[in-house]
Design an enzyme around this catalytic site. Structure first.
Site, short mmCIF file in Angstrom:
data_model
loop_
_atom_site.label_atom_id
_atom_site.label_comp_id
_atom_site.label_asym_id
_atom_site.label_seq_id
_atom_site.Cartn_x
_atom_site.Cartn_y
_atom_site.Cartn_z
CG HIS A 168 -2.28 0.57 0.99
ND1 HIS A 168 -2.49 1.70 0.22
CD2 HIS A 168 -3.51 0.18 1.43
CE1 HIS A 168 -3.79 1.97 0.21
NE2 HIS A 168 -4.42 1.07 0.92
CG ASP A 379 -8.69 -13.46 -20.13
OD1 ASP A 379 -7.98 -14.44 -19.84
OD2 ASP A 379 -9.35 -13.37 -21.19
#
Length: 440
Positions: A168, A379
């Protein structure tokens, strides 16, 4: 026959360091962390994507694509290319304010898990930690290794899971989304070249030098994590109803779902604590990229966020139409202001620095809306994932919203204290629109 958690054995078949394909140019050697970056303890943002054997075979038209070595080599090669563009993730912390972009690389694990993928999806709380994610890693507060860790898990059924934990310190959820999109795109087409732009401390420099200690930690003691699905059809009818009652044009799915979760969580807290309603507040983390002039594209990487909040002082104010109306009003107000010069998150953090032990009179809940990023669109070349999950965290009273497989519904990941969750799940108003689903 189901595999008992005690019988589940995962084994690391390979642990290696993946380095960028090309060295980072000398002018980019040091990545300066912004004030928001430094305010975070060393949290990782964890995600996991599950792909069945059938998905891999259908989308690749070959029978052995599920072979771990073949998939691993493909992912490692594309990851190396992606890291050349996302170079801070391949570096190491030099000090509290700087990442040295030294091309150290990131940890990549190949893991075999001795159970079918369905067992883990149906029993996530038993199987997640130490198997699909490295033990104790998700939302970790300290740093002692890579700024990005990836894992490929291979199940007995031939299914695979791709797990990632991204620092983060480098960027927010939108940054993680951009990284995953680009990694998947390069895996499908090695000639694709990602072009992220790292902002560093350009927008939010740290006043008076580096922070001595972070201001935000992950705290998950006595917490549990559940996932709820809000179908597109139920949300459509609820949004239409609320539009009339609240006088809000086209209330968003995030406005409606976050308000509904907020109401149910506060009711659960009152029930468990056997008290009357306590003043409560919902803090929303908001992406500022669309708010800047000109708007920033999604490939701007960093913690580019602000906050808005709504509150209720008594239970008569905890009505869905009112909360949605307040959501819209607060969002419109923050959109009118310069999100850099008048960043409410920065102001809140500065106030925390001035009065670190101040007691908030409100019970506070938090929401992060990631509905514009759907993990179901990631994908790598063998179709969309069968399931996308994230572990509990980063702290209690937290809601993370994301788009479902249809892209129109919402999956809400909810972290509450254990007893509060029991009451939360029994709320009839919530369960009219939400369906619990297995997830970690």
């Amino acid at each position: 026959m189901a595999v008992a958690p005690s019988q589940l054995v995962s084994s690391i078949t390979e642990k290696l360091i993946v380095k960028p394909s090309f060295p980072t140019p000398s002018p980019l050697k040091y990545h300066k962390l912004s004030f928001i970056d430094q305010s975070l303890s060393h949290l990782y943002i964890p995600l996991v994507f599950f792909y069945s054997k059938q998905q891999q075979e259908v989308n690749n038209n070959i029978s052995n694509i599920h072979d771990l070595d073949q998939v691993a080599n493909k992912l490692q090669n594309s990851l190396a290319t992606t890291l050349s563009a996302y170079y801070p993730y391949a570096g190491s912390m030099r000090d509290s304010a700087t990442i040295e972009c030294n091309d150290r690389g990131i940890e990549f694990l190949n893991v075999r898990i001795k159970c079918p993928m369905s067992e883990m999806l149906n029993n996530p709380h038993d199987y997640a930690e130490g198997n699909i994610f490295m033990k104790d890693l998700p939302w970790k507060n300290s740093f002692d290794g890579s700024l990005l860790i990836a894992q490929l898990s291979h199940f007995d059924c031939g299914g695979i899971a791709i797990s990632t934990c991204l620092s983060h310190k480098v960027g927010d959820g939108g940054s993680v989304a951009s990284f995953m999109y680009d990694w998947a795109k390069v895996t499908r087409n090695p000639n694709q070249i990602p072009r992220p732009q790292f902002i560093g401390d350009t927008f939010f420099p740290t006043p008076n030098g580096p922070l001595i200690a972070p201001l935000i930690d992950s705290k998950l003691e006595k917490c549990v994590h559940k996932k709820f699905h809000f179908s597109a059809s139920k949300l459509q009818s609820l949004r239409a109803k609320i539009a009339v009652e609240a006088g809000v044009k086209n209330p968003t799915r995030a406005e409606v779902v976050s308000a509904l979760l907020f109401i149910s969580a506060t009711k659960a807290a009152s029930k468990i604590n056997n008290t009357s309603f306590r003043p409560s507040k919902l803090v929303n983390y908001v992406d500022i990229r669309p708010m800047t002039t000109p708007p920033l594209s999604r490939n701007f990487i960093g913690n580019l966020i602000t906050v808005t909040s709504i509150s209720a002082s008594h239970d008569e104010e905890m009505k869905l139409p009112r909360l949605v109306r307040e959501f819209r009003k607060e969002f419109e107000l923050v959109f009118k202001k310069d999100p850099v010069q008048h960043n409410l998150l920065v102001l809140k953090l500065l106030k925390t620095m001035e009065s670190p032990h101040a007691i908030d009179e409100f019970d506070t809940y938090f929401c992060s809306n990631m509905c514009k990023f759907s993990g179901y669109s990631i994908d790598f070349g063998w179709g969309k994932p069968e399931r996308v999950c994230a572990p509990m965290g980063p702290f209690k009273n937290f809601f993370i919203l994301s788009a479902d497989q249809s892209m129109d519904g919402v999956e809400a990941m909810v972290t509450l204290e254990e007893q509060h969750m029991l009451a939360f799940e029994c709320d009839e108003e919530l369960m009219e629109f939400a369906s619990p689903i297995s997830s970690f």
